[in-house]
Design an enzyme around this catalytic site. Structure first.
Site, PDB file in Angstrom:
ATOM      1  N   SER A 177     -49.005   0.419  15.422  1.00 48.39           N
ATOM      2  CA  SER A 177     -49.905   0.105  14.344  1.00 48.39           C
ATOM      3  C   SER A 177     -49.869  -1.347  13.901  1.00 48.39           C
ATOM      4  O   SER A 177     -50.801  -1.799  13.222  1.00 48.39           O
ATOM      5  CB  SER A 177     -49.583   0.983  13.121  1.00 48.39           C
ATOM      6  OG  SER A 177     -48.274   0.727  12.657  1.00 48.39           O
TER       7      SER A 177
ATOM      8  N   SER B 190     -44.305   1.234  16.522  1.00 50.45           N
ATOM      9  CA  SER B 190     -45.305   0.285  16.023  1.00 50.45           C
ATOM     10  C   SER B 190     -44.886  -1.167  15.946  1.00 50.45           C
ATOM     11  O   SER B 190     -45.730  -2.022  15.666  1.00 50.45           O
ATOM     12  CB  SER B 190     -45.781   0.711  14.639  1.00 50.45           C
ATOM     13  OG  SER B 190     -46.768   1.682  14.770  1.00 50.45           O
TER      14      SER B 190
ATOM     15  N   LYS C 127     -47.394  -7.524   7.106  1.00 49.88           N
ATOM     16  CA  LYS C 127     -48.162  -6.302   7.410  1.00 49.88           C
ATOM     17  C   LYS C 127     -48.625  -5.688   6.087  1.00 49.88           C
ATOM     18  O   LYS C 127     -47.823  -5.597   5.140  1.00 49.88           O
ATOM     19  CB  LYS C 127     -47.275  -5.333   8.188  1.00 49.88           C
ATOM     20  CG  LYS C 127     -47.982  -4.079   8.678  1.00 49.88           C
ATOM     21  CD  LYS C 127     -47.073  -3.220   9.565  1.00 49.88           C
ATOM     22  CE  LYS C 127     -47.771  -1.982  10.091  1.00 49.88           C
ATOM     23  NZ  LYS C 127     -46.923  -1.164  10.972  1.00 49.88           N
TER      24      LYS C 127
HETATM   25  N1  GLN Z   1     -48.325   5.215  17.511  1.00 51.20           N
HETATM   26  C1  GLN Z   1     -47.456   6.052  16.751  1.00 51.20           C
HETATM   27  C2  GLN Z   1     -48.255   6.907  15.806  1.00 51.20           C
HETATM   28  O1  GLN Z   1     -49.425   6.853  15.887  1.00 51.20           O
HETATM   29  C3  GLN Z   1     -46.437   5.226  16.027  1.00 51.20           C
HETATM   30  C4  GLN Z   1     -46.964   4.576  14.826  1.00 51.20           C
HETATM   31  C5  GLN Z   1     -45.906   3.812  14.086  1.00 51.20           C
HETATM   32  O2  GLN Z   1     -44.822   3.543  14.610  1.00 51.20           O
HETATM   33  N2  GLN Z   1     -46.209   3.505  12.839  1.00 51.20           N
HETATM   34  O3  GLN Z   1     -47.739   7.629  15.022  1.00 51.20           O
END
Ligand code: GLN
Length: 494
Positions: free
Chosen positions: A160, A184, A79
């Site tokens: 994400s 995420s 990532k």
């Molecule tokens: N979807 C969540 C956010 O937008 C979690 C994102 C994440 O875990 N990095 O914050």
């Protein structure tokens, strides 16, 4: 011989060790798939030479009869939130475009030390803020999945870690790293029919991972099955004095401890997660999961997590608050982009750089975070959210007096279409409703594929465990996996 890109982490590691094929052959095969999949936009940058270099080192070690490591010969996707020495690390933001770190994150270094190689840096939501991968400066990732009878509508790979979920699901990589601040790893895994685990907060070092919300951020593996997740997590985890919140605990041998027998285990089903108007397929898959774990020998108990309904609002105060503080460092002086209008002073440069460098969602979070931390509103929002966070942790502690693991859906729906929610931040945030409670409480939680909905799209089941009980989570995941027998995969169109 089976096509090498059909193999997962364990099969590659064991095959390389046994001499059935070489690590270089494996890396070459995945490099070909990566190069042929640009339509998915899963990678921000491919690094085929890095994958080959690591594979050559593994093959050379084998020739000398040396041990190959937990991930020996396994090429993975990284990532693009992990700092990789000498390789651009962007967090999918314009503000970090062309930023090439001088250092390696602890987690990625642990993986290279275990014999893994890097296929490339994976796309993600900008600064990991999002649930659909649509906030990336480098364009959204497109899920390899399509709805049955849904035409060719492009679907979100989740976020994400959408590049990670897509790369694994489309066989561009046998496994990938993810990070999970509020879902995420788990939500994109659920959207693409793969497995992923967020360990207990502190298991994986945060050092060298671009910070989003430091009290929540955790790295973890995304892979095709539970065993592969166990292997990769073992390689990633470990105490790191460079991260003040790192757990000073030995890393268990999770792979060796895998056991799908749930006899004597109690599985909690949280009453409050069964929400009004819940998607019928998601509800049915949850019921099926309960039946599977019962079949595995577990006793099912109803538990209560009464503060669940406050988890999402608390998360969307705490995470932006921490983000607004963490992102203050991108000022045009130290990293990446610098926008210096003619005749501008220092303040103008800060403002111009940040205006040009951050995307809309990142700016929204910085504004929310700055607001909830401002002197007049701190107690009303931030302090209040922290109190709610404590209540949520307490809910879990009480539930775990009655059960060993908790079973819930990973997400309230299957993958949605790209563009369907991007104009409505609240609708997007609601997608995280089942994922954020475990994040706020710092608990290990995993998603495993459970089946397909009526549109032919994957659904995930989530297992949440006690602090430090990744083994219990993985084992319950395995009990589901053997019963689900999930073999569906996206038809290749890219
Ligand atoms: N979807 C969540 C956010 O937008 C979690 C994102 C994440 O875990 N990095 O914050």
């Amino acid at each position: 011989m089976t096509q090498l890109t059909e193999l997962g982490v364990a099969a590659i590691r064991d095959g390389v060790a046994a001499g059935s094929f070489t690590a270089v052959e494996v890396a070459e095969a995945f490099n070909v798939n990566v190069a042929a999949a640009s339509a998915l936009n899963a990678f921000i940058v491919a690094t085929p030479e890095k994958a080959i270099e690591a594979a050559k080192a593994t093959d050379a070690r084998r020739a000398k009869g040396e041990a190959l490591g937990l991930m020996g010969g396994v090429p993975i996707g990284m990532k693009d939130l992990f700092a990789t020495k000498g390789v651009q690390t962007t967090a999918a933001s314009h503000i970090l475009e062309h930023f090439v770190p001088e250092y390696e994150s602890t987690v990625s270094q642990n993986l290279w030390d275990a014999g893994a190689g890097m296929l490339g840096k994976l796309n993600l939501d900008q600064f990991a803020m999002g649930s659909s991968n649509e906030t990336s400066y480098f364009g959204n990732v497109i899920s390899p999945w399509r709805r049955k009878d849904g035409g060719n509508a492009a679907l979100a790979p989740g976020g994400s870690s959408g590049g990670s979920s897509t790369a694994v699901s489309a066989r561009l990589a046998p496994a990938a790293t993810g990070t999970d601040t509020g879902g995420s790893i788990r939500q994109p895994a659920a959207f693409t029919g793969i497995s992923g685990i967020k360990p207990t907060y502190g298991r994986c070092s945060r050092w060298g991972i671009v910070a989003f919300a430091s009290s929540l951020d955790q790295a973890g593996p995304m892979a095709r099955d539970v065993r592969d997740c166990a292997i990769m997590l073992e390689a990633m985890a470990g105490f790191d004095p460079k991260d003040a919140t790192s757990l000073d605990m030995a890393v268990p041998h999770w792979e060796a401890g895998l056991n799908p027998d749930m006899k004597g285990k109690r599985v909690g089903v949280p009453r409050e997660y069964r929400m009004d108007g819940m998607d019928a397929d998601v509800a049915a898959s949850w019921d099926q999961g309960i039946a599977w774990l019962e079949d595995a020998g577990a006793e099912i108990v109803e538990v209560s997590l009464p503060h669940t309904k406050y988890a999402l609002p608390a998360y969307y105060i705490i995470a932006p608050a921490e983000a607004s503080s963490n992102l203050a460092r991108y000022d045009g002086v130290r990293y990446g982009l610098r926008d210096l209008p003619d005749g501008a002073g220092l303040q103008d440069m800060y403002a111009a750089t940040r205006a040009a460098g951050f995307g809309a969602e990142v700016k929204r979070r910085i504004l929310i975070g700055t607001y909830v931390l401002s002197a007049g509103f701190y107690d009303a929002y931030y302090t209040q959210a922290q109190k709610v966070r404590t209540l949520i942790s307490r809910d879990f502690a009480q539930a775990f007096e009655q059960c060993d693991v908790i079973l819930a859906p990973t997400a309230p729906t299957a993958a949605f279409g790209l563009g369907e929610k991007s104009d409505d931040p609240l609708a997007m945030y609601l997608n995280d409703v089942f994922a954020v409670p475990a994040s706020l409480a710092g608990l290990p939680a995993m998603s495993v594929p459970a089946g397909l909905n009526r549109e032919g799209l994957p659904l995930g089941l989530q297992i949440i465990g006690r602090p430090f009980d990744e083994q219990g989570v993985l084992n319950a995941g395995l009990a589901l996996e053997v019963r689900a027998g999930f073999v569906a995969r996206p038809e290749k169109w890219w």
